[in-house]
Design an enzyme around this catalytic site. Structure first.
Site, PDB file in Angstrom:
ATOM      1  N   SER A   1     -58.646  17.590-108.752  1.00 25.55           N
ATOM      2  CA  SER A   1     -58.327  16.621-109.932  1.00 25.55           C
ATOM      3  C   SER A   1     -59.383  16.041-109.459  1.00 25.55           C
ATOM      4  O   SER A   1     -58.745  15.126-111.097  1.00 25.55           O
ATOM      5  CB  SER A   1     -56.900  16.406-110.008  1.00 25.55           C
ATOM      6  OG  SER A   1     -55.821  17.563-109.450  1.00 25.55           O
TER       7      SER A   1
ATOM      8  N   ASN B   1     -66.618  24.155-107.706  1.00 22.26           N
ATOM      9  CA  ASN B   1     -66.065  25.585-107.097  1.00 22.26           C
ATOM     10  C   ASN B   1     -65.392  26.210-108.240  1.00 22.26           C
ATOM     11  O   ASN B   1     -64.561  25.702-109.039  1.00 22.26           O
ATOM     12  CB  ASN B   1     -64.381  25.150-105.944  1.00 22.26           C
ATOM     13  CG  ASN B   1     -64.479  26.450-105.938  1.00 22.26           C
ATOM     14  OD1 ASN B   1     -64.506  27.358-106.639  1.00 22.26           O
ATOM     15  ND2 ASN B   1     -63.311  26.094-104.779  1.00 22.26           N
TER      16      ASN B   1
ATOM     17  N   HIS C   1     -61.129  27.866 -97.512  1.00 20.38           N
ATOM     18  CA  HIS C   1     -60.535  26.952 -98.637  1.00 20.38           C
ATOM     19  C   HIS C   1     -59.005  27.137 -98.826  1.00 20.38           C
ATOM     20  O   HIS C   1     -58.417  28.110 -98.169  1.00 20.38           O
ATOM     21  CB  HIS C   1     -60.524  27.342-100.145  1.00 20.38           C
ATOM     22  CG  HIS C   1     -60.399  26.845-101.200  1.00 20.38           C
ATOM     23  ND1 HIS C   1     -59.211  26.618-101.894  1.00 20.38           N
ATOM     24  CD2 HIS C   1     -60.605  26.020-102.127  1.00 20.38           C
ATOM     25  CE1 HIS C   1     -59.435  25.283-102.733  1.00 20.38           C
ATOM     26  NE2 HIS C   1     -60.238  25.358-103.305  1.00 20.38           N
TER      27      HIS C   1
ATOM     28  N   GLU D   1     -59.532  18.038 -99.013  1.00 15.95           N
ATOM     29  CA  GLU D   1     -58.389  18.875 -99.797  1.00 15.95           C
ATOM     30  C   GLU D   1     -57.584  18.686-100.361  1.00 15.95           C
ATOM     31  O   GLU D   1     -56.592  19.714 -99.771  1.00 15.95           O
ATOM     32  CB  GLU D   1     -59.580  20.099-100.867  1.00 15.95           C
ATOM     33  CG  GLU D   1     -60.893  20.071-101.130  1.00 15.95           C
ATOM     34  CD  GLU D   1     -61.562  21.184-101.944  1.00 15.95           C
ATOM     35  OE1 GLU D   1     -60.864  21.933-102.123  1.00 15.95           O
ATOM     36  OE2 GLU D   1     -62.110  20.937-102.413  1.00 15.95           O
TER      37      GLU D   1
ATOM     38  N   LYS E   1     -64.387  29.331-108.484  1.00 19.53           N
ATOM     39  CA  LYS E   1     -63.056  29.853-108.298  1.00 19.53           C
ATOM     40  C   LYS E   1     -62.932  30.729-109.142  1.00 19.53           C
ATOM     41  O   LYS E   1     -64.095  32.281-109.203  1.00 19.53           O
ATOM     42  CB  LYS E   1     -61.718  29.414-108.437  1.00 19.53           C
ATOM     43  CG  LYS E   1     -62.089  27.866-107.557  1.00 19.53           C
ATOM     44  CD  LYS E   1     -59.969  27.185-107.456  1.00 19.53           C
ATOM     45  CE  LYS E   1     -60.220  25.667-106.775  1.00 19.53           C
ATOM     46  NZ  LYS E   1     -59.029  24.987-107.121  1.00 19.53           N
TER      47      LYS E   1
ATOM     48  N   GLY F   1     -55.994  21.093-108.742  1.00 24.97           N
ATOM     49  CA  GLY F   1     -55.544  22.096-109.710  1.00 24.97           C
ATOM     50  C   GLY F   1     -54.149  21.131-110.744  1.00 24.97           C
ATOM     51  O   GLY F   1     -53.434  22.706-110.927  1.00 24.97           O
TER      52      GLY F   1
ATOM     53  N   GLU G   1     -56.641  27.712 -99.984  1.00 23.84           N
ATOM     54  CA  GLU G   1     -56.632  28.869-100.637  1.00 23.84           C
ATOM     55  C   GLU G   1     -56.686  30.049-100.167  1.00 23.84           C
ATOM     56  O   GLU G   1     -55.166  31.336 -99.990  1.00 23.84           O
ATOM     57  CB  GLU G   1     -57.121  28.629-102.659  1.00 23.84           C
ATOM     58  CG  GLU G   1     -56.297  28.421-103.769  1.00 23.84           C
ATOM     59  CD  GLU G   1     -57.385  28.193-105.104  1.00 23.84           C
ATOM     60  OE1 GLU G   1     -57.080  26.609-105.706  1.00 23.84           O
ATOM     61  OE2 GLU G   1     -58.708  28.270-104.898  1.00 23.84           O
TER      62      GLU G   1
HETATM   63  O1  LIG Z   1     -59.887  23.380-105.062  1.00 28.43           O
HETATM   64  C1  LIG Z   1     -60.867  22.399-105.296  1.00 28.43           C
HETATM   65  C2  LIG Z   1     -60.513  21.337-106.558  1.00 28.43           C
HETATM   66  O2  LIG Z   1     -59.784  22.635-107.578  1.00 28.43           O
HETATM   67  P1  LIG Z   1     -60.061  21.026-109.018  1.00 28.43           P
HETATM   68  O3  LIG Z   1     -60.659  20.652-108.761  1.00 28.43           O
HETATM   69  O4  LIG Z   1     -59.533  21.649-110.235  1.00 28.43           O
HETATM   70  O5  LIG Z   1     -58.541  20.591-108.461  1.00 28.43           O
HETATM   71  N1  LIG Z   1     -61.373  22.721-104.851  1.00 28.43           N
HETATM   72  O6  LIG Z   1     -62.476  23.409-104.204  1.00 28.43           O
END
Ligand SMILES: O=C(COP(=O)(O)O)NO
Length: 249
Positions: A212, A10, A96, A166, A12, A172, A98
């Site tokens: 992560s 991803n 997701h 997740e 992003k 992150g 976010e």
């Molecule tokens: O959001 C994430 C994971 O992000 P990281 O690997 O940067 O923690 N995947 O969709």
């Protein structure tokens, strides 16, 4: 079990044309296991999807990071599932954390999005995960079960769904879930599917971990019985993404 290992990247909201060219070149020159061992899907920002799709080797499938909840039209700024299908994009990430947190995407809205994307022929990486507060309150399973139920209530087939667990507190942050933490929730999610959907859906649905993941922790995480792969954020922009894909071996 027979679940093919699945590694998603991803990207992003990151990258320039130059960055994407470098990432594509790194992926194309990487020595990855064969397509019968691992399924690889990378998800650039919308604006880089046509370039990435045209330049990546066929083993690297492409996903969008989101799509609209219904047929396109007067929805300024949105990208419809039909547009992705028209572009030949096979996958889309939906729900997701976010987007749930920043754009207030509710469980029901995510469920509707997953259903519409599937109805248009897209394959979906559907994301669930709890916040640190929810984990510390001991409500992890209630949260991810409710998120999963909101999807299950709207779809009739899980054949084209990959479920991504997740934990928000691991995204992150560098605070990756321990293999035991990941396995515990993945096993509970698989049990939820068996109890509430069907045993064969539980057995065949890939449940992947995100939060992560990196070249150092991927092997132990990927070795857990109910961890069928990863959805990688930051590390998917780096050469170590190839090492993470190799965890499938
Ligand atoms: O959001 C994430 C994971 O992000 P990281 O690997 O940067 O923690 N995947 O969709």
């Amino acid at each position: 079990m027979g679940r093919k290992f699945f590694v998603g990247g991803n990207w992003k909201c990151n990258g320039t044309t130059e960055d994407v060219k470098k990432i594509v070149s790194t992926l194309n020159s990487g020595q990855v296991p064969s397509a019968d061992v691992v399924e690889i899907v990378v998800s650039p920002p919308f604006v880089f999807i046509p370039f990435a799709k045209s330049e990546l080797k066929p083993q690297f499938q492409v996903a969008a990071q989101n799509c609209w909840v219904k047929k396109g039209g007067a929805f300024t700024g949105e990208i419809s599932a039909e547009m992705l299908v028209n572009l030949g994009v096979p996958w889309v990430i939906i729900g997701h954390s976010e987007r749930r947190a920043i754009l207030n995407e509710t469980n029901e809205f995510v469920g509707d999005k997953v259903a519409y994307a599937l109805s248009q022929g897209l394959k979906v990486i559907a994301c669930v995960g709890e916040t640190l507060e929810e984990r510390e309150a001991g409500t992890t399973m209630q949260v991810v079960a409710a998120q999963t139920k909101a999807i299950a209530d709207k779809i009739t087939s899980w054949d084209n769904v990959v479920l991504a667990y997740e934990p928000v507190w691991a995204i992150g942050t560098g605070k990756v879930a321990t293999p035991a933490q990941a396995q515990e929730v993945h096993a509970e999610l698989r049990k939820w599917l068996e109890t509430n959907i069907k045993a064969d859906v539980a057995a065949s649905t890939r449940i992947i971990y995100g939060g992560s993941v990196n070249g150092s922790n991927c092997k132990e995480l990927g070795g857990q019985q109910d961890v069928d792969g990863f959805l990688v954020g930051g590390a998917s922009l780096k050469p170590e993404f190839i090492d993470i894909i190799k965890a499938a071996e």
